[in-house]
Scaffold this motif. Structure first.
Motif, mmCIF file in Angstrom:
data_model
loop_
_atom_site.group_PDB
_atom_site.id
_atom_site.type_symbol
_atom_site.label_atom_id
_atom_site.label_comp_id
_atom_site.label_asym_id
_atom_site.label_seq_id
_atom_site.Cartn_x
_atom_site.Cartn_y
_atom_site.Cartn_z
ATOM 1 N N LEU A 28 0.831 -1.203 0.000
ATOM 2 C CA LEU A 28 0.000 0.000 0.000
ATOM 3 C C LEU A 28 0.870 1.259 0.000
ATOM 4 N N LEU A 29 1.890 1.271 0.829
ATOM 5 C CA LEU A 29 2.770 2.442 0.866
ATOM 6 C C LEU A 29 3.509 2.608 -0.459
ATOM 7 N N GLU A 30 3.837 1.497 -1.071
ATOM 8 C CA GLU A 30 4.563 1.538 -2.347
ATOM 9 C C GLU A 30 3.701 2.135 -3.446
ATOM 10 N N VAL A 31 2.452 1.704 -3.553
ATOM 11 C CA VAL A 31 1.615 2.148 -4.670
ATOM 12 C C VAL A 31 1.022 3.539 -4.440
ATOM 13 N N THR A 32 0.958 3.994 -3.164
ATOM 14 C CA THR A 32 0.393 5.312 -2.889
ATOM 15 C C THR A 32 1.462 6.388 -2.724
ATOM 16 N N GLY A 33 2.715 5.986 -2.611
ATOM 17 C CA GLY A 33 3.784 6.962 -2.422
ATOM 18 C C GLY A 33 3.902 7.472 -1.003
ATOM 19 N N LEU A 34 3.156 6.893 -0.077
ATOM 20 C CA LEU A 34 3.284 7.267 1.328
ATOM 21 C C LEU A 34 4.499 6.554 1.934
ATOM 22 N N THR A 35 4.947 7.013 3.096
ATOM 23 C CA THR A 35 6.189 6.458 3.648
ATOM 24 C C THR A 35 5.992 5.626 4.912
ATOM 25 N N THR A 36 5.002 5.974 5.698
ATOM 26 C CA THR A 36 4.880 5.369 7.035
ATOM 27 C C THR A 36 3.467 4.828 7.238
ATOM 28 N N GLY A 37 3.395 3.713 7.936
ATOM 29 C CA GLY A 37 2.079 3.143 8.228
ATOM 30 C C GLY A 37 2.144 2.149 9.375
ATOM 31 N N TRP A 38 1.019 1.917 10.005
ATOM 32 C CA TRP A 38 0.919 0.907 11.059
ATOM 33 C C TRP A 38 -0.537 0.452 11.150
ATOM 34 N N ILE A 39 -0.696 -0.757 11.681
ATOM 35 C CA ILE A 39 -2.037 -1.343 11.783
ATOM 36 C C ILE A 39 -2.283 -1.762 13.225
ATOM 37 N N PHE A 40 -3.404 -1.295 13.789
ATOM 38 C CA PHE A 40 -3.870 -1.712 15.110
ATOM 39 C C PHE A 40 -4.960 -2.772 14.928
ATOM 40 N N LEU A 41 -4.860 -3.875 15.658
ATOM 41 C CA LEU A 41 -5.965 -4.836 15.751
ATOM 42 C C LEU A 41 -6.570 -4.724 17.144
ATOM 43 N N MET A 42 -7.900 -4.719 17.191
ATOM 44 C CA MET A 42 -8.629 -4.549 18.449
ATOM 45 C C MET A 42 -9.221 -5.893 18.884
ATOM 46 N N GLU A 43 -9.072 -6.211 20.152
ATOM 47 C CA GLU A 43 -9.628 -7.459 20.667
ATOM 48 C C GLU A 43 -10.705 -7.188 21.714
ATOM 49 N N LYS A 44 -10.299 -6.533 22.804
ATOM 50 C CA LYS A 44 -11.257 -6.249 23.874
ATOM 51 C C LYS A 44 -11.083 -4.817 24.331
ATOM 52 N N GLU A 45 -12.194 -4.089 24.393
ATOM 53 C CA GLU A 45 -12.152 -2.685 24.791
ATOM 54 C C GLU A 45 -11.531 -2.529 26.183
ATOM 55 N N PRO A 46 -10.622 -1.569 26.368
ATOM 56 C CA PRO A 46 -10.166 -0.550 25.411
ATOM 57 C C PRO A 46 -8.835 -0.916 24.763
ATOM 58 N N GLY A 47 -8.507 -2.211 24.739
ATOM 59 C CA GLY A 47 -7.188 -2.640 24.297
ATOM 60 C C GLY A 47 -6.981 -2.567 22.798
ATOM 61 N N PHE A 48 -5.713 -2.620 22.410
ATOM 62 C CA PHE A 48 -5.330 -2.653 21.002
ATOM 63 C C PHE A 48 -3.926 -3.237 20.921
ATOM 64 N N THR A 49 -3.578 -3.728 19.747
ATOM 65 C CA THR A 49 -2.242 -4.279 19.513
ATOM 66 C C THR A 49 -1.732 -3.764 18.180
ATOM 67 N N CYS A 50 -0.550 -3.167 18.190
ATOM 68 C CA CYS A 50 0.089 -2.737 16.939
ATOM 69 C C CYS A 50 0.774 -3.957 16.345
#
Length: 542
Positions: free
Chosen positions: A37-59
Protein backbone atom coordinates in the motif's frame (compact mmCIF):
# COMPACT_ATOMS: atom_id res chain seq x y z
CA UNK A 1 -10.18 12.01 -11.33
CA UNK A 2 -8.39 11.29 -14.63
CA UNK A 3 -8.77 7.99 -16.40
CA UNK A 4 -5.04 7.34 -15.97
CA UNK A 5 -5.20 7.85 -12.23
CA UNK A 6 -8.26 5.65 -12.02
CA UNK A 7 -6.41 2.90 -13.89
CA UNK A 8 -3.48 3.27 -11.48
CA UNK A 9 -5.80 2.93 -8.48
CA UNK A 10 -7.43 -0.18 -9.92
CA UNK A 11 -4.02 -1.65 -10.61
CA UNK A 12 -2.99 -0.86 -7.03
CA UNK A 13 -6.13 -2.51 -5.65
CA UNK A 14 -5.43 -5.58 -7.78
CA UNK A 15 -1.85 -5.83 -6.51
CA UNK A 16 -3.05 -5.49 -2.92
CA UNK A 17 -5.74 -8.13 -3.48
CA UNK A 18 -3.11 -10.53 -4.80
CA UNK A 19 -0.91 -9.77 -1.79
CA UNK A 20 -3.77 -10.47 0.61
CA UNK A 21 -4.32 -13.91 -0.89
CA UNK A 22 -0.72 -15.07 -0.64
CA UNK A 23 -0.91 -16.43 2.92
CA UNK A 24 -3.21 -17.19 5.84
CA UNK A 25 -0.66 -15.95 8.37
CA UNK A 26 -2.25 -12.74 9.68
CA UNK A 27 0.91 -10.84 10.63
CA UNK A 28 2.77 -11.82 7.46
CA UNK A 29 -0.25 -10.88 5.33
CA UNK A 30 -0.72 -7.48 7.02
CA UNK A 31 2.99 -6.67 6.80
CA UNK A 32 3.06 -7.50 3.08
CA UNK A 33 -0.08 -5.51 2.27
CA UNK A 34 1.06 -2.49 4.30
CA UNK A 35 4.34 -2.36 2.37
CA UNK A 36 2.49 -2.75 -0.95
CA UNK A 37 0.00 0.00 0.00
CA UNK A 38 2.77 2.44 0.87
CA UNK A 39 4.56 1.54 -2.35
CA UNK A 40 1.62 2.15 -4.67
CA UNK A 41 0.39 5.31 -2.89
CA UNK A 42 3.78 6.96 -2.42
CA UNK A 43 3.28 7.27 1.33
CA UNK A 44 6.19 6.46 3.65
CA UNK A 45 4.88 5.37 7.03
CA UNK A 46 2.08 3.14 8.23
CA UNK A 47 0.92 0.91 11.06
CA UNK A 48 -2.04 -1.34 11.78
CA UNK A 49 -3.87 -1.71 15.11
CA UNK A 50 -5.97 -4.84 15.75
CA UNK A 51 -8.63 -4.55 18.45
CA UNK A 52 -9.63 -7.46 20.67
CA UNK A 53 -11.26 -6.25 23.87
CA UNK A 54 -12.15 -2.69 24.79
CA UNK A 55 -10.17 -0.55 25.41
CA UNK A 56 -7.19 -2.64 24.30
CA UNK A 57 -5.33 -2.65 21.00
CA UNK A 58 -2.24 -4.28 19.51
CA UNK A 59 0.09 -2.74 16.94
CA UNK A 60 0.62 -5.87 14.86
CA UNK A 61 2.68 -4.43 11.99
CA UNK A 62 4.36 -1.14 11.12
CA UNK A 63 6.65 0.22 8.42
CA UNK A 64 9.28 2.97 8.61
CA UNK A 65 8.20 4.51 11.89
CA UNK A 66 10.15 7.69 12.74
CA UNK A 67 12.47 7.52 15.79
CA UNK A 68 9.93 9.44 17.87
CA UNK A 69 7.42 6.56 17.51
CA UNK A 70 10.05 3.79 17.64
CA UNK A 71 11.37 5.00 21.01
CA UNK A 72 11.66 2.47 23.84
CA UNK A 73 11.00 -0.61 21.67
CA UNK A 74 8.01 1.15 20.07
CA UNK A 75 6.41 1.95 23.43
CA UNK A 76 4.42 4.91 21.98
CA UNK A 77 2.68 2.44 19.63
CA UNK A 78 1.90 -0.13 22.32
CA UNK A 79 0.55 1.86 25.26
CA UNK A 80 -1.77 4.76 25.95
CA UNK A 81 -4.77 5.91 23.98
CA UNK A 82 -5.35 8.36 21.15
CA UNK A 83 -8.10 9.97 19.14
CA UNK A 84 -8.50 7.18 16.61
CA UNK A 85 -8.58 4.37 19.21
CA UNK A 86 -11.07 6.30 21.36
CA UNK A 87 -13.29 6.94 18.34
CA UNK A 88 -13.09 3.29 17.31
CA UNK A 89 -14.23 1.98 20.70
CA UNK A 90 -16.79 4.75 20.98
CA UNK A 91 -18.41 3.65 17.72
CA UNK A 92 -17.80 7.02 16.10
CA UNK A 93 -15.29 6.01 13.45
CA UNK A 94 -17.13 4.76 10.38
CA UNK A 95 -15.05 5.88 7.40
CA UNK A 96 -11.53 6.93 6.45
CA UNK A 97 -10.73 10.35 7.98
CA UNK A 98 -7.94 12.90 8.29
CA UNK A 99 -6.36 13.16 11.71
CA UNK A 100 -5.46 16.74 12.52
CA UNK A 101 -3.67 16.01 15.79
CA UNK A 102 -2.11 12.67 16.75
CA UNK A 103 -1.65 12.30 20.49
CA UNK A 104 1.11 9.75 20.07
CA UNK A 105 3.14 12.18 17.96
CA UNK A 106 2.31 15.03 20.35
CA UNK A 107 3.59 12.96 23.29
CA UNK A 108 6.73 12.08 21.36
CA UNK A 109 7.44 15.76 20.76
CA UNK A 110 6.59 16.77 24.34
CA UNK A 111 8.76 14.12 25.96
CA UNK A 112 11.50 14.44 23.32
CA UNK A 113 11.48 10.79 22.33
CA UNK A 114 13.12 11.56 19.00
CA UNK A 115 12.72 13.01 15.55
CA UNK A 116 9.29 12.77 13.92
CA UNK A 117 10.92 13.13 10.46
CA UNK A 118 8.29 15.65 9.45
CA UNK A 119 5.32 13.43 10.32
CA UNK A 120 2.71 15.28 12.36
CA UNK A 121 -0.56 13.99 10.91
CA UNK A 122 -1.92 10.71 9.60
CA UNK A 123 -5.06 9.29 8.08
CA UNK A 124 -6.91 6.51 9.83
CA UNK A 125 -9.26 3.95 8.29
CA UNK A 126 -11.38 1.33 10.12
CA UNK A 127 -10.83 -2.28 9.08
CA UNK A 128 -14.15 -4.08 8.77
CA UNK A 129 -16.05 -6.64 6.78
CA UNK A 130 -19.81 -6.28 6.85
CA UNK A 131 -20.81 -5.76 10.47
CA UNK A 132 -17.60 -7.21 11.87
CA UNK A 133 -14.85 -4.82 12.93
CA UNK A 134 -11.18 -5.73 13.29
CA UNK A 135 -8.98 -2.66 13.77
CA UNK A 136 -7.42 0.45 12.24
CA UNK A 137 -5.14 1.24 9.31
CA UNK A 138 -3.00 4.36 9.77
CA UNK A 139 -0.80 5.92 7.05
CA UNK A 140 1.30 9.09 6.86
CA UNK A 141 4.05 10.90 4.96
CA UNK A 142 6.45 13.74 5.90
CA UNK A 143 4.79 17.13 5.58
CA UNK A 144 1.44 15.66 4.54
CA UNK A 145 -1.34 17.32 6.52
CA UNK A 146 -4.36 16.42 4.45
CA UNK A 147 -5.66 13.49 2.41
CA UNK A 148 -7.96 14.16 -0.50
CA UNK A 149 -11.33 12.51 -0.91
CA UNK A 150 -9.86 10.34 -3.70
CA UNK A 151 -7.03 9.21 -1.41
CA UNK A 152 -9.43 8.45 1.41
CA UNK A 153 -11.67 6.52 -0.99
CA UNK A 154 -8.69 4.41 -2.07
CA UNK A 155 -7.70 3.81 1.57
CA UNK A 156 -11.30 2.80 2.33
CA UNK A 157 -11.29 0.29 -0.53
CA UNK A 158 -7.97 -1.13 0.66
CA UNK A 159 -9.20 -1.28 4.25
CA UNK A 160 -12.28 -3.19 3.11
CA UNK A 161 -10.05 -5.68 1.30
CA UNK A 162 -7.93 -6.06 4.41
CA UNK A 163 -11.04 -6.52 6.56
CA UNK A 164 -12.36 -9.20 4.22
CA UNK A 165 -8.99 -10.95 4.27
CA UNK A 166 -8.90 -10.76 8.08
CA UNK A 167 -12.33 -12.34 8.26
CA UNK A 168 -11.24 -15.07 5.85
CA UNK A 169 -8.08 -15.84 7.83
CA UNK A 170 -10.04 -15.71 11.07
CA UNK A 171 -12.45 -18.33 9.73
CA UNK A 172 -9.56 -20.38 8.37
CA UNK A 173 -7.74 -20.38 11.71
CA UNK A 174 -10.97 -21.11 13.56
CA UNK A 175 -11.64 -24.19 11.41
CA UNK A 176 -8.01 -25.26 11.68
CA UNK A 177 -8.16 -24.88 15.46
CA UNK A 178 -11.48 -26.72 15.53
CA UNK A 179 -10.03 -29.66 13.60
CA UNK A 180 -6.97 -29.82 15.87
CA UNK A 181 -9.05 -29.63 19.05
CA UNK A 182 -11.43 -32.35 17.90
CA UNK A 183 -8.49 -34.60 17.03
CA UNK A 184 -7.18 -34.08 20.57
CA UNK A 185 -10.69 -34.61 21.91
CA UNK A 186 -10.78 -38.01 20.22
CA UNK A 187 -7.53 -39.09 21.85
CA UNK A 188 -8.54 -37.83 25.29
CA UNK A 189 -12.03 -39.39 25.11
CA UNK A 190 -10.58 -42.75 24.07
CA UNK A 191 -8.29 -42.80 27.12
CA UNK A 192 -11.08 -41.74 29.50
CA UNK A 193 -13.49 -44.29 28.03
CA UNK A 194 -11.00 -47.10 28.72
CA UNK A 195 -11.28 -46.51 32.49
CA UNK A 196 -13.55 -49.05 34.15
CA UNK A 197 -13.27 -47.88 37.76
CA UNK A 198 -15.40 -44.88 38.69
CA UNK A 199 -12.91 -43.56 41.26
CA UNK A 200 -10.15 -43.30 38.64
CA UNK A 201 -12.10 -41.18 36.12
CA UNK A 202 -11.42 -37.75 37.73
CA UNK A 203 -7.63 -38.23 37.67
CA UNK A 204 -7.69 -39.65 34.16
CA UNK A 205 -9.88 -36.81 32.88
CA UNK A 206 -7.67 -33.96 34.15
CA UNK A 207 -4.53 -35.80 33.12
CA UNK A 208 -5.79 -36.16 29.55
CA UNK A 209 -6.79 -32.49 29.42
CA UNK A 210 -3.33 -31.49 30.60
CA UNK A 211 -1.67 -33.85 28.13
CA UNK A 212 -3.57 -32.87 24.99
CA UNK A 213 -4.66 -29.26 25.47
CA UNK A 214 -2.66 -26.05 26.04
CA UNK A 215 -4.42 -24.84 29.19
CA UNK A 216 -2.64 -24.18 32.49
CA UNK A 217 -4.75 -26.28 34.87
CA UNK A 218 -7.71 -28.65 34.91
CA UNK A 219 -9.75 -29.56 37.99
CA UNK A 220 -12.51 -32.11 38.56
CA UNK A 221 -15.18 -31.25 41.16
CA UNK A 222 -17.98 -33.40 42.53
CA UNK A 223 -21.01 -32.02 44.31
CA UNK A 224 -21.11 -32.96 47.97
CA UNK A 225 -24.20 -31.71 49.72
CA UNK A 226 -24.08 -27.91 49.66
CA UNK A 227 -20.32 -27.89 49.11
CA UNK A 228 -17.92 -29.09 46.42
CA UNK A 229 -15.29 -31.78 46.59
CA UNK A 230 -12.14 -31.36 44.49
CA UNK A 231 -11.22 -34.89 43.39
CA UNK A 232 -8.36 -34.30 40.95
CA UNK A 233 -6.20 -31.40 39.82
CA UNK A 234 -3.76 -31.19 36.91
CA UNK A 235 -1.33 -28.34 37.42
CA UNK A 236 2.37 -27.88 36.78
CA UNK A 237 2.47 -31.02 34.60
CA UNK A 238 1.44 -33.27 37.50
CA UNK A 239 -1.81 -34.69 38.87
CA UNK A 240 -2.98 -34.47 42.48
CA UNK A 241 -5.80 -36.77 43.55
CA UNK A 242 -6.22 -35.71 47.18
CA UNK A 243 -9.84 -34.95 48.00
CA UNK A 244 -10.40 -31.39 49.15
CA UNK A 245 -13.72 -29.94 50.32
CA UNK A 246 -14.51 -26.34 49.35
CA UNK A 247 -17.60 -24.25 49.86
CA UNK A 248 -19.72 -22.99 46.97
CA UNK A 249 -18.29 -19.48 47.47
CA UNK A 250 -14.73 -20.84 47.38
CA UNK A 251 -15.30 -22.74 44.16
CA UNK A 252 -15.88 -19.61 42.05
CA UNK A 253 -17.57 -20.33 38.70
CA UNK A 254 -17.89 -24.06 39.48
CA UNK A 255 -20.86 -23.64 41.82
CA UNK A 256 -22.68 -21.38 39.36
CA UNK A 257 -22.07 -23.74 36.42
CA UNK A 258 -23.40 -26.70 38.43
CA UNK A 259 -26.40 -24.74 39.72
CA UNK A 260 -27.49 -23.52 36.28
CA UNK A 261 -26.27 -26.56 34.34
CA UNK A 262 -24.55 -24.28 31.82
CA UNK A 263 -20.97 -23.47 30.89
CA UNK A 264 -19.63 -20.54 32.90
CA UNK A 265 -16.78 -18.48 31.45
CA UNK A 266 -14.87 -15.99 33.62
CA UNK A 267 -12.14 -13.49 32.83
CA UNK A 268 -9.97 -11.22 34.94
CA UNK A 269 -9.84 -7.49 34.45
CA UNK A 270 -6.88 -6.01 32.59
CA UNK A 271 -3.55 -6.76 34.31
CA UNK A 272 -5.39 -8.66 37.06
CA UNK A 273 -5.61 -12.35 37.99
CA UNK A 274 -8.28 -14.59 39.45
CA UNK A 275 -7.56 -17.34 41.96
CA UNK A 276 -9.19 -20.18 43.90
CA UNK A 277 -6.79 -20.61 46.85
CA UNK A 278 -9.10 -22.92 48.82
CA UNK A 279 -8.89 -25.46 46.00
CA UNK A 280 -5.14 -24.97 45.55
CA UNK A 281 -5.52 -23.72 41.97
CA UNK A 282 -2.85 -21.27 40.83
CA UNK A 283 -3.88 -17.73 39.76
CA UNK A 284 -5.23 -17.46 36.21
CA UNK A 285 -6.44 -14.87 33.69
CA UNK A 286 -9.41 -16.74 32.26
CA UNK A 287 -11.29 -19.96 32.96
CA UNK A 288 -14.22 -22.09 31.87
CA UNK A 289 -16.39 -24.20 34.19
CA UNK A 290 -18.19 -26.98 32.31
CA UNK A 291 -20.95 -28.97 34.09
CA UNK A 292 -21.05 -32.75 33.71
CA UNK A 293 -24.62 -33.98 33.46
CA UNK A 294 -25.54 -37.50 34.49
CA UNK A 295 -29.03 -38.98 34.56
CA UNK A 296 -30.73 -35.61 34.56
CA UNK A 297 -28.54 -34.32 37.40
CA UNK A 298 -25.35 -32.24 37.50
CA UNK A 299 -23.13 -34.08 39.99
CA UNK A 300 -19.74 -32.97 38.63
CA UNK A 301 -17.94 -30.10 36.92
CA UNK A 302 -14.71 -29.48 35.02
CA UNK A 303 -12.76 -26.27 35.60
CA UNK A 304 -10.10 -25.37 33.05
CA UNK A 305 -7.88 -22.31 33.52
CA UNK A 306 -5.50 -20.34 31.34
CA UNK A 307 -2.80 -17.73 31.86
CA UNK A 308 -4.06 -15.90 28.76
CA UNK A 309 -6.87 -13.37 28.73
CA UNK A 310 -9.97 -14.29 26.70
CA UNK A 311 -8.51 -17.70 25.98
CA UNK A 312 -11.78 -19.65 25.72
CA UNK A 313 -13.71 -18.97 22.53
CA UNK A 314 -16.84 -20.76 21.33
CA UNK A 315 -14.82 -23.56 19.76
CA UNK A 316 -12.98 -24.21 23.03
CA UNK A 317 -16.25 -24.31 24.94
CA UNK A 318 -17.82 -26.61 22.37
CA UNK A 319 -14.92 -29.05 22.70
CA UNK A 320 -14.97 -28.87 26.49
CA UNK A 321 -18.70 -29.59 26.54
CA UNK A 322 -18.14 -32.58 24.25
CA UNK A 323 -15.40 -33.76 26.60
CA UNK A 324 -17.76 -33.38 29.57
CA UNK A 325 -20.35 -35.48 27.71
CA UNK A 326 -17.75 -38.20 27.10
CA UNK A 327 -16.80 -38.13 30.78
CA UNK A 328 -20.47 -38.48 31.70
CA UNK A 329 -20.80 -41.56 29.49
CA UNK A 330 -17.59 -43.03 30.94
CA UNK A 331 -18.84 -42.44 34.49
CA UNK A 332 -22.10 -44.19 33.70
CA UNK A 333 -20.32 -47.12 32.06
CA UNK A 334 -17.95 -47.44 35.01
CA UNK A 335 -20.88 -47.27 37.41
CA UNK A 336 -22.71 -50.03 35.55
CA UNK A 337 -19.55 -52.15 35.50
CA UNK A 338 -19.19 -51.71 39.24
CA UNK A 339 -22.82 -52.61 39.76
CA UNK A 340 -22.32 -55.78 37.75
CA UNK A 341 -19.31 -56.64 39.87
CA UNK A 342 -21.27 -55.89 43.04
CA UNK A 343 -24.12 -58.11 41.89
CA UNK A 344 -21.64 -60.90 41.27
CA UNK A 345 -20.24 -60.40 44.77
CA UNK A 346 -23.76 -60.38 46.19
CA UNK A 347 -24.57 -63.68 44.50
CA UNK A 348 -21.32 -65.16 45.80
CA UNK A 349 -22.01 -63.89 49.34
CA UNK A 350 -25.50 -65.38 49.23
CA UNK A 351 -24.07 -68.71 48.10
CA UNK A 352 -21.44 -68.61 50.83
CA UNK A 353 -24.07 -67.66 53.42
CA UNK A 354 -26.23 -70.62 52.40
CA UNK A 355 -23.28 -72.99 52.52
CA UNK A 356 -22.18 -71.76 55.94
CA UNK A 357 -25.72 -72.05 57.26
CA UNK A 358 -26.27 -75.51 55.85
CA UNK A 359 -22.91 -76.93 56.91
CA UNK A 360 -20.88 -75.13 59.59
CA UNK A 361 -23.84 -73.72 61.53
CA UNK A 362 -25.62 -77.07 61.54
CA UNK A 363 -22.45 -78.83 62.68
CA UNK A 364 -21.88 -76.34 65.48
CA UNK A 365 -25.51 -76.66 66.55
CA UNK A 366 -25.20 -80.46 66.55
CA UNK A 367 -22.00 -80.24 68.56
CA UNK A 368 -23.76 -78.05 71.13
CA UNK A 369 -26.60 -80.59 71.48
CA UNK A 370 -24.15 -83.47 71.81
CA UNK A 371 -22.28 -81.63 74.55
CA UNK A 372 -25.47 -81.05 76.46
CA UNK A 373 -26.39 -84.71 76.01
CA UNK A 374 -23.04 -85.90 77.32
CA UNK A 375 -23.38 -83.61 80.31
CA UNK A 376 -26.77 -85.19 81.03
CA UNK A 377 -25.36 -88.70 80.75
CA UNK A 378 -22.52 -87.87 83.12
CA UNK A 379 -24.85 -86.20 85.61
CA UNK A 380 -23.97 -87.46 89.07
CA UNK A 381 -20.36 -88.18 88.23
CA UNK A 382 -17.85 -86.48 90.53
CA UNK A 383 -15.26 -85.79 87.86
CA UNK A 384 -15.10 -81.94 88.00
CA UNK A 385 -12.48 -81.78 85.27
CA UNK A 386 -14.75 -83.60 82.82
CA UNK A 387 -17.74 -81.42 83.71
CA UNK A 388 -15.71 -78.22 83.36
CA UNK A 389 -14.33 -79.37 80.00
CA UNK A 390 -17.80 -80.13 78.67
CA UNK A 391 -19.09 -76.74 79.84
CA UNK A 392 -16.13 -75.02 78.16
CA UNK A 393 -16.76 -76.93 74.93
CA UNK A 394 -20.43 -75.96 75.09
CA UNK A 395 -19.55 -72.28 75.73
CA UNK A 396 -17.07 -72.17 72.85
CA UNK A 397 -19.55 -73.90 70.57
CA UNK A 398 -22.35 -71.48 71.40
CA UNK A 399 -20.00 -68.48 70.98
CA UNK A 400 -18.83 -69.79 67.62
CA UNK A 401 -22.41 -70.35 66.57
CA UNK A 402 -23.29 -66.75 67.47
CA UNK A 403 -20.30 -65.42 65.56
CA UNK A 404 -21.12 -67.59 62.56
CA UNK A 405 -24.72 -66.38 62.54
CA UNK A 406 -23.53 -62.78 62.77
CA UNK A 407 -21.15 -63.42 59.85
CA UNK A 408 -23.95 -64.94 57.81
CA UNK A 409 -26.15 -61.95 58.65
CA UNK A 410 -23.42 -59.66 57.30
CA UNK A 411 -23.04 -61.76 54.16
CA UNK A 412 -26.76 -61.91 53.56
CA UNK A 413 -28.56 -59.13 55.45
CA UNK A 414 -31.64 -60.32 57.23
CA UNK A 415 -34.61 -58.07 57.67
CA UNK A 416 -34.60 -56.37 54.27
CA UNK A 417 -37.60 -58.45 53.39
CA UNK A 418 -39.47 -56.40 55.99
CA UNK A 419 -38.02 -53.09 54.84
CA UNK A 420 -34.89 -51.02 55.18
CA UNK A 421 -35.98 -49.20 58.34
CA UNK A 422 -36.88 -52.47 60.05
CA UNK A 423 -33.47 -53.89 59.20
CA UNK A 424 -31.74 -50.82 60.65
CA UNK A 425 -33.86 -51.00 63.82
CA UNK A 426 -32.90 -54.65 64.26
CA UNK A 427 -29.25 -53.80 63.73
CA UNK A 428 -29.53 -50.94 66.22
CA UNK A 429 -30.94 -53.36 68.82
CA UNK A 430 -27.84 -55.53 68.45
CA UNK A 431 -25.72 -52.44 69.22
CA UNK A 432 -27.89 -51.28 72.10
CA UNK A 433 -29.19 -48.28 70.17
CA UNK A 434 -32.81 -47.19 69.88
CA UNK A 435 -33.63 -46.18 66.29
CA UNK A 436 -36.40 -43.60 65.92
CA UNK A 437 -37.46 -43.92 62.31
CA UNK A 438 -39.53 -41.73 59.99
CA UNK A 439 -40.70 -42.71 56.51
CA UNK A 440 -41.75 -40.13 53.91
CA UNK A 441 -43.25 -41.60 50.75
CA UNK A 442 -43.19 -45.14 49.47
CA UNK A 443 -41.78 -46.76 46.37
CA UNK A 444 -40.14 -50.14 45.85
CA UNK A 445 -36.36 -49.77 45.76
CA UNK A 446 -33.96 -51.80 43.62
CA UNK A 447 -32.09 -54.39 45.66
CA UNK A 448 -28.69 -52.77 44.98
CA UNK A 449 -29.86 -49.38 46.30
CA UNK A 450 -31.58 -50.93 49.31
CA UNK A 451 -28.48 -52.88 50.30
CA UNK A 452 -26.23 -49.85 49.76
CA UNK A 453 -28.42 -47.77 52.07
CA UNK A 454 -28.43 -50.59 54.62
CA UNK A 455 -24.62 -50.78 54.61
CA UNK A 456 -24.30 -47.00 54.95
CA UNK A 457 -26.91 -47.01 57.74
CA UNK A 458 -25.10 -49.84 59.54
CA UNK A 459 -21.77 -48.01 59.38
CA UNK A 460 -23.46 -44.84 60.67
CA UNK A 461 -24.97 -46.76 63.61
CA UNK A 462 -21.58 -48.34 64.30
CA UNK A 463 -20.02 -44.88 64.50
CA UNK A 464 -22.79 -43.75 66.86
CA UNK A 465 -22.15 -46.75 69.12
CA UNK A 466 -18.39 -46.12 69.13
CA UNK A 467 -18.13 -42.34 69.31
CA UNK A 468 -21.42 -40.47 69.85
CA UNK A 469 -22.01 -41.50 73.50
CA UNK A 470 -25.78 -41.68 72.97
CA UNK A 471 -28.22 -44.56 72.83
CA UNK A 472 -30.76 -43.06 70.45
CA UNK A 473 -30.63 -41.92 66.82
CA UNK A 474 -33.08 -40.57 64.27
CA UNK A 475 -33.28 -42.26 60.87
CA UNK A 476 -35.22 -40.44 58.15
CA UNK A 477 -36.03 -42.14 54.85
CA UNK A 478 -37.66 -40.27 51.97
CA UNK A 479 -38.56 -42.17 48.81
CA UNK A 480 -39.82 -40.58 45.58
CA UNK A 481 -40.07 -41.78 41.99
CA UNK A 482 -36.78 -40.04 41.18
CA UNK A 483 -34.60 -40.45 44.27
CA UNK A 484 -34.23 -41.81 47.78
CA UNK A 485 -32.80 -39.90 50.75
CA UNK A 486 -31.44 -41.52 53.91
CA UNK A 487 -30.43 -39.34 56.84
CA UNK A 488 -29.01 -40.63 60.14
CA UNK A 489 -28.66 -37.98 62.84
CA UNK A 490 -27.72 -38.07 66.51
CA UNK A 491 -27.32 -35.49 69.24
CA UNK A 492 -24.06 -36.93 70.46
CA UNK A 493 -20.46 -35.81 70.93
CA UNK A 494 -19.85 -34.85 67.30
CA UNK A 495 -16.45 -33.80 65.98
CA UNK A 496 -14.74 -30.79 64.44
CA UNK A 497 -14.89 -30.38 60.67
CA UNK A 498 -12.31 -28.12 59.02
CA UNK A 499 -12.70 -26.69 55.52
CA UNK A 500 -10.72 -28.75 53.04
CA UNK A 501 -10.17 -31.57 55.55
CA UNK A 502 -9.86 -34.96 53.90
CA UNK A 503 -11.95 -37.83 55.24
CA UNK A 504 -9.40 -40.19 56.78
CA UNK A 505 -11.82 -42.71 58.25
CA UNK A 506 -12.06 -45.92 56.27
CA UNK A 507 -15.73 -46.21 57.26
CA UNK A 508 -16.57 -42.70 55.99
CA UNK A 509 -14.65 -43.27 52.76
CA UNK A 510 -16.47 -46.58 52.29
CA UNK A 511 -19.87 -44.91 52.76
CA UNK A 512 -19.01 -42.21 50.23
CA UNK A 513 -17.76 -44.72 47.67
CA UNK A 514 -20.87 -46.87 48.07
CA UNK A 515 -23.11 -43.87 47.42
CA UNK A 516 -21.11 -42.64 44.43
CA UNK A 517 -21.03 -46.09 42.90
CA UNK A 518 -24.80 -45.70 42.38
CA UNK A 519 -24.46 -42.12 41.18
CA UNK A 520 -25.44 -40.74 44.58
CA UNK A 521 -24.19 -37.93 46.81
CA UNK A 522 -22.80 -38.45 50.31
CA UNK A 523 -22.36 -35.74 52.94
CA UNK A 524 -21.56 -35.54 56.63
CA UNK A 525 -22.01 -32.56 58.95
CA UNK A 526 -20.84 -32.46 62.54
CA UNK A 527 -19.94 -30.06 65.34
CA UNK A 528 -18.52 -30.81 68.77
CA UNK A 529 -21.38 -31.28 71.23
CA UNK A 530 -23.98 -30.81 68.47
CA UNK A 531 -24.06 -34.30 67.06
CA UNK A 532 -23.51 -35.67 63.57
CA UNK A 533 -25.72 -35.92 60.49
CA UNK A 534 -24.93 -38.44 57.77
CA UNK A 535 -26.93 -38.04 54.57
CA UNK A 536 -26.96 -39.93 51.30
CA UNK A 537 -29.06 -39.15 48.22
CA UNK A 538 -29.30 -41.75 45.45
CA UNK A 539 -31.28 -41.36 42.21
CA UNK A 540 -33.74 -44.15 41.48
CA UNK A 541 -34.82 -42.94 38.03
CA UNK A 542 -32.13 -42.34 35.39
Amino acid sequence: MTDGKRVDELAALKEIAVTLNITNDTNHMLDAVLRKLLEVTGLTTGWIFLMEKEPGFTCVVDHRLPPALSWGEKEPMCTGSCWCVDKYWGGRLHNAVNIINCKRIENAIEYKWGDTEGIYHHATVPLKAGEEWFGLLNVAAPGKEHFSDEELALLTAVAYQIGTALKRTKLFHAEQKRAELYAKLGDASKAIGAVTELQKIPCTAVQQIGKHFPWAAAAFFLKEGKAMSLRALYQGESVKSEWKAVTAAESGPVAEAMKKGKVRRVEAEADQELSLPAAGIAPFRSAAAVPIRLRGQTPACLLVTSQKASDFDETDLEVLQSLADHISISMENARLNQQRRELSKLEERNRLARDLHDSVCQNLFSLSLMTRGMEGILDGEQDDLMHNSLREIQRLTEDSLKEMRALIWQLRPAGLEEGLLTALKLYGQKLGIIVRDQLDGFNELPRAIEETLLRIGQESLNNVAKHAKVTEVQVYLKVTKREVLLRVSDGGAGFSQQAGQKLNSLGLISMRERAEMLGGLFSIESKPGKGTVVQVLIPTCW
